[in-house]
Design an enzyme around this catalytic site. Structure first.
Site, PDB file in Angstrom:
ATOM      1  CG  ASP A  74      -1.354   7.685   0.534  1.00 53.75           C
ATOM      2  OD1 ASP A  74      -0.352   7.657   1.253  1.00 53.75           O
ATOM      3  OD2 ASP A  74      -1.333   7.361  -0.674  1.00 53.75           O
ATOM      4  CG  HIS A 219      -6.455   5.838   1.483  1.00 55.11           C
ATOM      5  ND1 HIS A 219      -6.246   4.581   0.964  1.00 55.11           N
ATOM      6  CD2 HIS A 219      -6.011   6.714   0.546  1.00 55.11           C
ATOM      7  CE1 HIS A 219      -5.687   4.685  -0.241  1.00 55.11           C
ATOM      8  NE2 HIS A 219      -5.533   5.966  -0.520  1.00 55.11           N
TER       9      HIS A 219
END
Length: 262
Positions: A74, A219
């Site tokens: 993400d 992430h």
């Protein structure tokens, strides 16, 4: 209004500005998203007949027969994404990237193109990481449309998947996602890599939660995450896992716009 993800010296603070501890609290209760949405499991999606060419992107991997897991990232691209792509290429692992538009996809267009060219799934994480359940429908559309437009311009194909910030979703988000041709994708594994720069800890957290049909949330903008990826990949391969993109995980079924997958 919550601010977008920004780099700071304190890794834990990078998402606290976004209220991510609230997301962590939701995960402690259940991995179904804070919006309380009904979710579709990959096994259920695979049981449906394929109806469009999207399902053909499943490729040679049949997750009905092998133990699949999806690696997802993400809030990129970032300055760490090139190194991550090098690792994925070396390990021959496909991933799904849920990209932010503002200051990310628009800042690193060559990395977005490279993600698509190297066989990764390029998806949306909204334009500015606004919490979709806290804004008006018109703003939800803008958050999603702007990112769709940038991804389509850079890759030649509009995204079919999106991940709502913090996993927060509701009926309005579902309806607008359906309108824009997007399915929502949550996760089953989180390393909470926004809380630590300890790559070994990130690896242990992922390995402790990994299971068949899992969707791993990481992430690629945090300093400790990308160094953890080679160990995660090697350990899961040793356990017999096959890495796939989210569409491959659902094939021969497909992600239906407006539905939520986990």
């Amino acid at each position: 209004m919550l601010s977008p993800i920004k780099k700071t010296k304190n890794t834990g603070a990078r998402l606290r500005a976004l209220g991510v501890p609230a997301a962590a609290a939701c995960l402690a209760v259940a991995l179904t998203g804070c919006g309380g949405a009904d979710t579709t499991l990959p096994s259920s999606a695979r049981a449906r007949p394929a109806t469009t060419s999207q399902a053909a992107r499943g490729g040679p991997v049949d997750c009905r027969e092998v133990k699949c897991i999806a690696l997802t990232f993400d809030a990129g691209p970032s300055e760490h994404s090139a190194a991550l792509l090098d690792i994925l290429k070396e390990k021959q692992v496909p991933a799904t990237f849920f990209l932010l538009g503002a200051r990310h996809a628009e800042k690193y267009p060559d990395l977005v193109r490279r993600m698509a060219a190297e066989g990764h799934e390029v998806a949306s994480h909204t334009w500015d990481h606004k919490i979709l359940t806290e804004i008006e429908p018109a703003e939800i559309r803008q958050e999603l449309r702007r990112t769709n437009d940038v991804i389509e311009r850079l890759t030649g194909r509009p995204p079919t998947l999106m991940r709502p910030p913090q996993g927060r979703t509701n009926k309005t988000v579902h309806e607008i996602s359906r309108e824009l041709g997007l399915a929502e994708v949550l996760w089953t594994v989180t390393a909470k890599d926004y809380t630590t720069t300890d790559s070994a800890l990130i690896q242990r957290r992922v390995l402790a939660q990994a299971d068949r049909d899992g969707i791993i949330l990481l992430h690629d903008l945090y300093d400790g995450t990308v160094p953890a990826v080679p160990g995660i990949i090697d350990a899961l391969k040793e356990r017999g896992f096959v890495f796939v993109t989210v569409p491959q995980l659902l094939a021969p079924g497909e992600a239906v716009p407006g539905e939520v997958y986990r």
